[in-house]
Design a protein around this motif. Structure first.
Motif, short mmCIF file in Angstrom:
data_model
loop_
_atom_site.label_atom_id
_atom_site.label_comp_id
_atom_site.label_asym_id
_atom_site.label_seq_id
_atom_site.Cartn_x
_atom_site.Cartn_y
_atom_site.Cartn_z
N PHE A 90 -1.55 -10.06 1.05
CA PHE A 90 -2.50 -9.20 1.26
C PHE A 90 -3.51 -8.79 -0.09
O PHE A 90 -2.71 -9.22 -1.16
CB PHE A 90 -2.11 -7.84 2.09
CG PHE A 90 -1.80 -8.16 3.26
CD1 PHE A 90 -2.31 -8.01 4.42
CD2 PHE A 90 -0.19 -8.09 3.41
CE1 PHE A 90 -1.86 -8.32 5.57
CE2 PHE A 90 0.38 -8.08 4.55
CZ PHE A 90 -0.61 -8.44 5.66
N GLY A 91 -4.57 -8.55 -0.07
CA GLY A 91 -5.17 -8.28 -1.22
C GLY A 91 -6.41 -8.85 -1.66
O GLY A 91 -6.60 -9.91 -0.94
N ALA A 92 -7.58 -8.13 -2.28
CA ALA A 92 -8.60 -8.72 -2.55
C ALA A 92 -8.61 -10.14 -3.18
O ALA A 92 -7.52 -10.42 -3.93
CB ALA A 92 -9.45 -7.99 -3.59
N GLU A 95 -7.54 -10.39 -7.02
CA GLU A 95 -6.14 -9.93 -7.19
C GLU A 95 -5.08 -10.75 -6.84
O GLU A 95 -4.08 -10.57 -7.24
CB GLU A 95 -5.90 -8.48 -6.38
CG GLU A 95 -6.91 -7.54 -6.93
CD GLU A 95 -6.95 -6.37 -6.06
OE1 GLU A 95 -6.14 -6.19 -5.03
OE2 GLU A 95 -7.80 -5.23 -6.42
N VAL A 96 -5.30 -11.87 -5.97
CA VAL A 96 -4.15 -12.92 -5.66
C VAL A 96 -4.16 -13.75 -6.59
O VAL A 96 -5.09 -14.68 -6.91
CB VAL A 96 -4.79 -13.31 -4.22
CG1 VAL A 96 -3.52 -14.34 -3.81
CG2 VAL A 96 -4.85 -12.28 -3.26
N ALA A 142 -11.12 -9.41 5.53
CA ALA A 142 -11.36 -9.11 4.01
C ALA A 142 -10.03 -8.61 3.43
O ALA A 142 -9.20 -8.09 4.18
CB ALA A 142 -12.31 -7.92 4.11
N ASN A 143 -9.89 -8.84 2.42
CA ASN A 143 -8.42 -8.57 1.90
C ASN A 143 -7.30 -9.23 2.28
O ASN A 143 -6.04 -9.08 2.12
CB ASN A 143 -7.99 -7.13 1.78
CG ASN A 143 -9.00 -6.13 1.22
OD1 ASN A 143 -9.28 -6.40 0.13
ND2 ASN A 143 -9.67 -5.06 1.62
N MET A 144 -7.64 -10.39 3.14
CA MET A 144 -6.75 -11.33 3.79
C MET A 144 -7.45 -12.79 3.47
O MET A 144 -7.27 -13.58 4.41
CB MET A 144 -6.39 -10.93 4.92
CG MET A 144 -5.76 -9.94 5.23
SD MET A 144 -5.15 -9.32 6.99
CE MET A 144 -4.13 -10.80 7.33
N GLY A 191 1.10 -8.23 -2.12
CA GLY A 191 -0.01 -6.91 -1.61
C GLY A 191 0.84 -6.22 -0.51
O GLY A 191 1.88 -6.52 -0.12
N PRO A 194 -2.71 -3.40 5.39
CA PRO A 194 -3.58 -2.28 5.81
C PRO A 194 -2.84 -1.58 6.75
O PRO A 194 -1.98 -1.97 7.57
CB PRO A 194 -4.57 -2.79 6.13
CG PRO A 194 -4.30 -4.26 6.67
CD PRO A 194 -3.25 -4.61 5.84
#
Length: 225
Positions: A90-92, A95-96, A142-144, A191, A194
């Motif tokens: 997970f994460g933007a 950020e990965v 998003a964020n994945m 991450g 959610p």
């Protein structure tokens, strides 16, 4: 005689919530089963009567080939391959890090590709390959983003190879279950997950997957659960 007596199946990712249930359902129906996962101890803890265990790390390039070869040698045949292994992050996207992306691609995309490549030449006529991609292959999140992309690539792989496998009389099934209570999100390699709504019961999802494995399905979308 049990329903699947004389048939041999390989379940990769057999220590996971879905893989373990699938392997047990197949064994209960009389199949010879090889189970594979990264941890030898976790495989032993499955305690599936008669199961043949092969510990291997799918991040290693030769692991898929060696797993398939070990299963075929043990049983003298291979009728089905179930690919239930996977990791999530997970994460933007910004950020990965690269190591996380590498692991996502190695386990979620390259390992299925290598497993299919190894299994197709040895599967029996009317054999089956079933892969569990994910609902994010249908609806990237998003964020994945990296995880969604890896799973979408795997779903595309299953679709594309289906026509090639048909020439060998092998059925290829892509299964994309909705969020299921497997605990995978809590084992993310990067991450924090959610807040997720309650997922599906893994027993019910595994039963539907085995139905697809032993039936005539080739595509099982999230709406089929």
């Amino acid at each position: 005689m049990s329903e699947l007596s004389g048939k041999a199946f390989l379940v990769v990712g057999a220590t996971g919530a879905l893989g373990s249930r699938i392997a047990r359902l197949l064994a209960d129906r009389g199949a010879d089963v090889t189970v594979s996962g990264r941890s030898a101890d976790a495989l032993a803890a499955l305690d599936i009567a008669g199961a043949h265990a092969v510990a291997a790390d799918l991040r290693e390039p030769d692991a898929p080939r060696s797993i398939v070869a070990a299963a075929a040698e043990r049983h003298g045949r291979l009728d089905g391959l179930v690919i239930a292994a996977g990791v999530v992050a997970f994460g933007a996207l910004t950020e990965v890090d690269d190591d996380t992306v590498d692991d996502l691609l190695l386990v979620d995309f390259l390992a299925p590709l290598r497993l299919i490549r190894a299994a197709l030449p040895v599967l029996e006529r009317d054999g089956v390959i079933l892969g569990i991609s994910a609902v994010v292959a249908e609806k990237p999140m998003a964020n994945m983003a990296a995880y969604s992309a890896a799973k979408a690539a795997t779903a595309a792989l299953f679709t594309a190879v289906r026509a090639e496998a048909r020439r060998r009389k092998v059925r290829v099934v892509d299964v994309r279950p909705p969020h299921t209570e497997t605990g995978l999100a809590g084992r993310a390699i990067a991450g924090d997950p959610p807040k997720l709504p309650a997922g599906l019961d893994p027993d019910n999802v595994a039963a539907r997957i085995v139905e697809a494995l032993l039936g005539t399905d080739t595509d099982v979308p999230s709406t089929a659960f």
